[in-house]
Design an enzyme around this catalytic site. Structure first.
Site, PDB file in Angstrom:
ATOM      1  N   ARG A   1       0.855  -1.179   0.000  1.00 27.56           N
ATOM      2  CA  ARG A   1       0.000   0.000   0.000  1.00 27.56           C
ATOM      3  C   ARG A   1       0.897   1.237   0.000  1.00 27.56           C
ATOM      4  O   ARG A   1       2.096   1.139   0.180  1.00 27.56           O
ATOM      5  CB  ARG A   1      -0.968  -0.012   1.197  1.00 27.56           C
ATOM      6  CG  ARG A   1      -0.269  -0.433   2.459  1.00 27.56           C
ATOM      7  CD  ARG A   1      -0.404   0.433   3.643  1.00 27.56           C
ATOM      8  NE  ARG A   1      -0.326   1.847   3.482  1.00 27.56           N
ATOM      9  CZ  ARG A   1       0.792   2.569   3.615  1.00 27.56           C
ATOM     10  NH1 ARG A   1       1.976   2.002   3.830  1.00 27.56           N
ATOM     11  NH2 ARG A   1       0.766   3.889   3.516  1.00 27.56           N
ATOM     12  N   GLY A   2       0.267   2.414  -0.181  1.00 28.24           N
ATOM     13  CA  GLY A   2       1.047   3.636  -0.348  1.00 28.24           C
ATOM     14  C   GLY A   2       1.160   3.879  -1.842  1.00 28.24           C
ATOM     15  O   GLY A   2       1.483   2.943  -2.603  1.00 28.24           O
ATOM     16  N   ALA A   3       0.881   5.123  -2.249  1.00 33.19           N
ATOM     17  CA  ALA A   3       0.726   5.406  -3.681  1.00 33.19           C
ATOM     18  C   ALA A   3       1.901   4.919  -4.554  1.00 33.19           C
ATOM     19  O   ALA A   3       1.694   4.149  -5.504  1.00 33.19           O
ATOM     20  CB  ALA A   3       0.450   6.894  -3.867  1.00 33.19           C
TER      21      ALA A   3
ATOM     22  N   ARG B   1      -7.444  -0.375  -6.724  1.00 37.95           N
ATOM     23  CA  ARG B   1      -7.713   0.759  -5.827  1.00 37.95           C
ATOM     24  C   ARG B   1      -7.847   2.023  -6.685  1.00 37.95           C
ATOM     25  O   ARG B   1      -7.019   2.268  -7.558  1.00 37.95           O
ATOM     26  CB  ARG B   1      -6.586   0.911  -4.792  1.00 37.95           C
ATOM     27  CG  ARG B   1      -6.458  -0.328  -3.897  1.00 37.95           C
ATOM     28  CD  ARG B   1      -5.584  -0.058  -2.695  1.00 37.95           C
ATOM     29  NE  ARG B   1      -6.213   0.867  -1.767  1.00 37.95           N
ATOM     30  CZ  ARG B   1      -5.569   1.430  -0.739  1.00 37.95           C
ATOM     31  NH1 ARG B   1      -4.288   1.189  -0.542  1.00 37.95           N
ATOM     32  NH2 ARG B   1      -6.204   2.240   0.084  1.00 37.95           N
TER      33      ARG B   1
ATOM     34  N   GLN C   1      -2.205   2.790   9.793  1.00 37.58           N
ATOM     35  CA  GLN C   1      -0.909   2.847   9.091  1.00 37.58           C
ATOM     36  C   GLN C   1       0.129   3.632   9.900  1.00 37.58           C
ATOM     37  O   GLN C   1       1.328   3.389   9.770  1.00 37.58           O
ATOM     38  CB  GLN C   1      -1.073   3.504   7.716  1.00 37.58           C
ATOM     39  CG  GLN C   1      -1.824   2.685   6.700  1.00 37.58           C
ATOM     40  CD  GLN C   1      -3.292   3.011   6.681  1.00 37.58           C
ATOM     41  OE1 GLN C   1      -3.869   3.424   7.697  1.00 37.58           O
ATOM     42  NE2 GLN C   1      -3.943   2.840   5.549  1.00 37.58           N
TER      43      GLN C   1
ATOM     44  N   ASP D   1      -1.959  10.938  -2.322  1.00 34.47           N
ATOM     45  CA  ASP D   1      -2.348   9.871  -3.256  1.00 34.47           C
ATOM     46  C   ASP D   1      -2.652  10.433  -4.629  1.00 34.47           C
ATOM     47  O   ASP D   1      -2.537   9.743  -5.635  1.00 34.47           O
ATOM     48  CB  ASP D   1      -3.540   9.093  -2.705  1.00 34.47           C
ATOM     49  CG  ASP D   1      -3.091   8.261  -1.524  1.00 34.47           C
ATOM     50  OD1 ASP D   1      -3.043   8.792  -0.409  1.00 34.47           O
ATOM     51  OD2 ASP D   1      -2.719   7.085  -1.744  1.00 34.47           O
TER      52      ASP D   1
ATOM     53  N   LYS E   1      -4.655  10.181   3.001  1.00 32.02           N
ATOM     54  CA  LYS E   1      -5.356   9.349   3.984  1.00 32.02           C
ATOM     55  C   LYS E   1      -6.379  10.132   4.776  1.00 32.02           C
ATOM     56  O   LYS E   1      -6.133  11.269   5.178  1.00 32.02           O
ATOM     57  CB  LYS E   1      -4.300   8.731   4.920  1.00 32.02           C
ATOM     58  CG  LYS E   1      -4.825   7.793   5.976  1.00 32.02           C
ATOM     59  CD  LYS E   1      -5.725   6.710   5.438  1.00 32.02           C
ATOM     60  CE  LYS E   1      -5.108   5.891   4.330  1.00 32.02           C
ATOM     61  NZ  LYS E   1      -6.092   5.088   3.574  1.00 32.02           N
TER      62      LYS E   1
HETATM   63  O1  MRU Z   1      -4.625   3.433   1.993  1.00 28.55           O
HETATM   64  P1  MRU Z   1      -3.131   3.612   1.933  1.00 28.55           P
HETATM   65  O2  MRU Z   1      -2.437   3.085   3.146  1.00 28.55           O
HETATM   66  O3  MRU Z   1      -2.553   3.085   0.647  1.00 28.55           O
HETATM   67  O4  MRU Z   1      -2.954   5.189   1.932  1.00 28.55           O
HETATM   68  C1  MRU Z   1      -1.662   5.710   1.895  1.00 28.55           C
HETATM   69  C2  MRU Z   1      -1.597   7.177   2.013  1.00 28.55           C
HETATM   70  O5  MRU Z   1      -2.585   7.863   2.137  1.00 28.55           O
HETATM   71  C3  MRU Z   1      -0.216   7.790   1.873  1.00 28.55           C
HETATM   72  O6  MRU Z   1      -0.113   8.956   2.622  1.00 28.55           O
HETATM   73  C4  MRU Z   1       0.041   8.140   0.398  1.00 28.55           C
HETATM   74  O7  MRU Z   1      -0.213   7.023  -0.398  1.00 28.55           O
HETATM   75  C5  MRU Z   1       1.417   8.616   0.160  1.00 28.55           C
HETATM   76  S1  MRU Z   1       2.599   7.314   0.235  1.00 28.55           S
HETATM   77  C6  MRU Z   1       4.121   7.953  -0.096  1.00 28.55           C
END
Ligand code: MRU
Length: 354
Positions: free
Chosen positions: A55-57, A98, A204, A245, A256
């Protein structure tokens, strides 16, 4: 650059591809266990993105790119037509995991475009191009993070920084976006304390950020999300940095759930509020944050915590992200430098290379 990745973190890459296998740090197992999983099918990669094992963009972008590499190296297609049919179905499978983080679509489309430009090449050459491009996407992510880390550390005030969710090494290929800034500040001695929001419902912040920053020796305090306002009111926060994201053309951005609340509180308390993201997170095709699709996740995430039921079976609303209007942002730290207001004009300039 003053530092190299190995100067800043002891963590390995979160997403890798070798020997027809996509390797991921399983983010659902942390902090109970540090486990690397090896995936050998495109469907497994898609499932890992959906269930947030990765997870994470930027990390999901790289994982999806490696999913296409996996397809290229494992398909039994004999003709180019068969290969392309399989390629588009792998592309669709990975794309429909997603909806909010644009890096997923950016990475998949980057490879798709390259494949379509090289359709005249022999099949083996097309396969080689896919694998090489996926690897390039992952390598470039680490380089981009390193640059953002240095740019960010130059402009953030020395002191106590608050962050939300996890935009660290785990959320990217390595180092993180926010994570790189924090790591460079820590090396420079300018990060006195990191406040980590736990980030309900998926935690997270508590599970991942607290784990990875503690692992790299960064001094931190974990708080529940509803404590952040009080900590700001007490004058204990000098800056807030969060990931993104999707940042759109006017500077509004999705991140988030809970980010918007922090941004409004930061303004009330005169605290600088930054987002950190590579250009692959910026979607200039959308005019305002209202256009960003917001993922809604399983109600179970709200009804339970750590596998325990914490609420009766009532109706739940569970948006995974919120949108912060650009008026709350002090600046956007990108891999091409810091973007200051007016964001609309300055983002356009950034993309024109000015
Ligand atoms: O739902 P997630 O855990 O994938 O959401 C992640 C976030 O909101 C992060 O802040 C974002 O993806 C930036 S990651 C460098």
């Amino acid at each position: 650059m003053k530092y190299r990745p190995e100067d800043l973190t002891r963590l390995p890459r979160s997403v890798e591809y070798r020997e027809r296998t996509v390797y991921l740090i399983d983010q659902t197992a942390i902090p109970r266990e540090f486990r690397i999983i090896g995936l050998k099918k495109v469907d497994d990669v898609a499932r890992a993105i959906k269930t947030m094992q990765v997870r994470g963009a930027p990390a999901i972008g790289a994982a999806a790119a490696f999913g296409l590499a996996l397809y290229a190296n494992t398909t039994k297609a004999k003709t180019k037509d068969e290969f392309m049919d399989g390629f588009y179905s792998a592309y669709d499978r990975l794309k429909n995991t997603r909806p909010t983080a644009v890096n997923l679509f950016w990475a998949l489309n980057r490879i798709k475009k390259l494949v379509e430009e090289n359709l005249e090449s022999p099949l083996d050459e097309i396969k080689r191009i896919i694998v090489a491009e996926a690897q390039k996407i992952a390598d470039e992510d680490v380089e981009a993070n390193l640059r953002m880390g240095h740019y960010g550390a130059e402009i953030l005030p020395e002191g106590r920084v608050l962050t939300h969710c996890n935009a660290g090494s785990l959320a990217t290929v390595q180092l993180g976006t926010v994570g790189a800034v924090l790591r460079v500040m820590h090396r420079d001695g300018t990060l006195k304390l990191l406040w980590v929001d736990e980030t309900r419902p998926v935690l997270q912040g508590a599970r991942l950020s607290a784990w990875e920053y503690h692992y790299d020796g960064i001094p931190l305090k974990l708080i529940t999300d509803n404590m952040a306002g009080f900590v700001m009111q007490q004058g204990k926060v000098d800056a807030i940095i969060v990931g993104a994201d999707r940042i759109v053309a006017n500077g509004d951005f999705a991140n988030k759930i809970g980010t918007y609340t922090l941004a409004v509180l930061a303004k009330e308390h005169g605290i600088p509020f930054f987002t950190v993201a590579p250009l692959s997170t910026i979607d200039m095709s959308l005019k305002s944050g209202k256009d960003i699709p917001i993922e809604e996740r399983n109600p179970e995430e709200v009804l339970t915590c750590g596998g325990c039921k914490i609420a009766p079976d009532v109706d739940v609303y569970n948006p995974a992200f919120d949108v912060t209007p650009h008026k709350y942002l002090t600046g956007i730290i990108t891999d091409k430098g810091v973007v200051w207001p007016p964001f609309g004009r300055n983002l356009r300039k950034l993309f024109r290379g000015e």
